[in-house]
Write a protein that holds these residues in place. Structure first.
Motif, mmCIF file in Angstrom:
data_model
loop_
_atom_site.group_PDB
_atom_site.id
_atom_site.type_symbol
_atom_site.label_atom_id
_atom_site.label_comp_id
_atom_site.label_asym_id
_atom_site.label_seq_id
_atom_site.Cartn_x
_atom_site.Cartn_y
_atom_site.Cartn_z
ATOM 1 N N LEU A 93 0.789 -1.746 0.295
ATOM 2 C CA LEU A 93 0.076 0.169 0.346
ATOM 3 C C LEU A 93 1.224 1.170 0.183
ATOM 4 C CD1 LEU A 93 -3.152 1.150 0.289
ATOM 5 C CD2 LEU A 93 -2.671 1.388 3.222
ATOM 6 N N GLN A 94 1.642 1.166 0.883
ATOM 7 C CA GLN A 94 3.115 2.528 0.562
ATOM 8 C C GLN A 94 3.556 2.377 -0.372
ATOM 9 O OE1 GLN A 94 6.545 1.652 3.270
ATOM 10 N NE2 GLN A 94 6.600 3.876 3.421
ATOM 11 N N ASP A 95 4.095 1.762 -1.345
ATOM 12 C CA ASP A 95 4.353 1.718 -2.720
ATOM 13 C C ASP A 95 3.616 1.597 -3.407
ATOM 14 O OD1 ASP A 95 6.870 0.402 -1.233
ATOM 15 O OD2 ASP A 95 6.358 -1.398 -2.295
ATOM 16 N N ARG A 96 2.274 1.313 -3.243
ATOM 17 C CA ARG A 96 1.595 2.383 -4.802
ATOM 18 C C ARG A 96 0.747 3.795 -4.716
ATOM 19 N NH1 ARG A 96 -2.317 -3.030 -5.876
ATOM 20 N NH2 ARG A 96 -0.284 -4.580 -6.530
ATOM 21 N N LEU A 97 0.699 4.155 -2.915
ATOM 22 C CA LEU A 97 0.633 5.718 -2.750
ATOM 23 C C LEU A 97 1.402 6.415 -2.950
ATOM 24 C CD1 LEU A 97 -1.749 6.688 -1.491
ATOM 25 C CD2 LEU A 97 -0.926 6.666 1.101
ATOM 26 N N ARG A 98 2.379 6.326 -2.174
ATOM 27 C CA ARG A 98 3.427 7.024 -2.927
ATOM 28 C C ARG A 98 4.223 7.137 -4.823
ATOM 29 N NH1 ARG A 98 8.092 4.317 -1.068
ATOM 30 N NH2 ARG A 98 8.145 5.286 0.964
ATOM 31 N N GLY A 99 3.470 6.274 -5.545
ATOM 32 C CA GLY A 99 3.462 6.078 -6.444
ATOM 33 C C GLY A 99 2.186 7.487 -7.266
ATOM 34 N N ARG A 100 1.812 6.835 -6.695
ATOM 35 C CA ARG A 100 0.320 8.085 -7.519
ATOM 36 C C ARG A 100 0.454 9.420 -6.160
ATOM 37 N NH1 ARG A 100 -3.864 4.193 -7.731
ATOM 38 N NH2 ARG A 100 -2.869 2.663 -8.665
ATOM 39 N N VAL A 101 1.015 9.883 -6.110
ATOM 40 C CA VAL A 101 1.455 10.725 -4.182
ATOM 41 C C VAL A 101 2.268 11.470 -5.646
ATOM 42 C CG1 VAL A 101 2.183 11.709 -2.655
ATOM 43 C CG2 VAL A 101 0.384 10.827 -2.424
ATOM 44 N N GLU A 102 3.594 10.667 -5.709
ATOM 45 C CA GLU A 102 4.247 11.498 -7.061
ATOM 46 C C GLU A 102 4.247 12.207 -8.504
ATOM 47 O OE1 GLU A 102 7.564 12.439 -5.918
ATOM 48 O OE2 GLU A 102 6.671 11.775 -3.363
ATOM 49 N N ARG A 103 3.372 10.758 -8.470
ATOM 50 C CA ARG A 103 2.479 11.450 -10.326
ATOM 51 C C ARG A 103 1.770 12.856 -9.667
ATOM 52 N NH1 ARG A 103 -1.358 6.879 -12.123
ATOM 53 N NH2 ARG A 103 0.482 6.157 -11.625
ATOM 54 N N VAL A 104 0.965 12.839 -9.013
ATOM 55 C CA VAL A 104 0.294 14.425 -8.608
ATOM 56 C C VAL A 104 0.628 15.749 -7.870
ATOM 57 C CG1 VAL A 104 -1.457 15.323 -6.688
ATOM 58 C CG2 VAL A 104 -2.133 12.965 -7.485
ATOM 59 N N VAL A 105 2.048 15.022 -7.320
ATOM 60 C CA VAL A 105 3.024 16.340 -6.819
ATOM 61 C C VAL A 105 3.810 17.044 -8.882
ATOM 62 C CG1 VAL A 105 4.914 16.960 -6.295
ATOM 63 C CG2 VAL A 105 3.108 15.407 -4.697
ATOM 64 N N ARG A 106 4.165 15.720 -9.388
ATOM 65 C CA ARG A 106 4.837 15.447 -11.075
ATOM 66 C C ARG A 106 3.659 16.538 -11.565
ATOM 67 N NH1 ARG A 106 6.393 11.113 -12.634
ATOM 68 N NH2 ARG A 106 5.791 9.778 -10.830
ATOM 69 N N ARG A 107 2.922 16.161 -12.348
ATOM 70 C CA ARG A 107 1.316 16.679 -12.566
ATOM 71 C C ARG A 107 1.689 18.228 -12.381
ATOM 72 N NH1 ARG A 107 -3.118 13.503 -12.768
ATOM 73 N NH2 ARG A 107 -3.877 14.728 -10.361
ATOM 74 N N GLY A 108 1.863 18.433 -11.198
ATOM 75 C CA GLY A 108 0.995 19.606 -10.452
ATOM 76 C C GLY A 108 1.965 20.476 -11.013
ATOM 77 N N ASP A 109 3.344 20.156 -10.801
ATOM 78 C CA ASP A 109 4.918 20.553 -11.080
ATOM 79 C C ASP A 109 4.679 21.335 -12.300
ATOM 80 O OD1 ASP A 109 5.316 21.024 -8.682
ATOM 81 O OD2 ASP A 109 6.940 19.785 -8.725
ATOM 82 N N ALA A 110 4.358 20.215 -13.324
ATOM 83 C CA ALA A 110 4.880 20.519 -15.296
ATOM 84 C C ALA A 110 3.272 21.595 -15.131
ATOM 85 C CB ALA A 110 4.226 19.310 -15.909
ATOM 86 N N ALA A 111 2.272 21.904 -15.106
ATOM 87 C CA ALA A 111 1.514 22.423 -15.140
ATOM 88 C C ALA A 111 1.495 23.902 -14.426
ATOM 89 C CB ALA A 111 -0.139 22.148 -14.647
#
Length: 130
Positions: A93-111
């Motif tokens: 759960l930690q691995d999957r949650l970390r991946g999703r959080v990183e994706r949200v953070v990266r998408r926000g930075d790119a925007a």
């Protein structure tokens, strides 16, 4: 069915971790620590939601399941995991949650870095900044 739950509260994080069925306090504490490790980092928008961990009544190949519905800013992250032990399901759960959080953070930075609107919003057709 027994439900036990606790809240992880930090500013501005509120995530409820609860156990369904025969889940001991040690397993809940381990899951709580794993979730807190991912969501307790600085720089995240406000975080809220719920994590539940459950032990299956009948033994199957994966007797532990976990699910999380976490809102990070305006994004909703839904994560599921199934494993043989409570520690394994918490780690997965930690691995999957970390991946999703990183994706949200990266998408926000790119925007935020994109200063030029896309062509369908009046930006240049070739994608170059002028």
């Amino acid at each position: 069915m027994t439900v036990r739950g606790t809240d992880i509260q930090q500013t501005p994080t509120t995530v409820r971790v609860r156990g369904v069925g025969d889940v001991d306090e040690q397993a809940l504490a381990y899951v709580r620590g794993k979730v807190d490790a991912v969501l307790g980092r600085s720089g995240l928008p406000p975080v809220s939601g719920e994590v539940r961990i459950e032990k299956a009544a009948a033994h199957t190949g994966h007797s532990w399941t976990a699910g999380a519905e976490i809102r990070v800013g305006r994004d909703l992250l839904v994560v599921h995991a199934e494993e043989a032990t409570a520690h394994e399901v918490a780690d997965r759960l930690q691995d999957r949650l970390r991946g999703r959080v990183e994706r949200v953070v990266r998408r926000g930075d790119a925007a935020r870095k994109s200063a030029t609107p896309p062509p369908w919003r009046g930006g240049p057709a070739d994608g170059r900044q002028e």
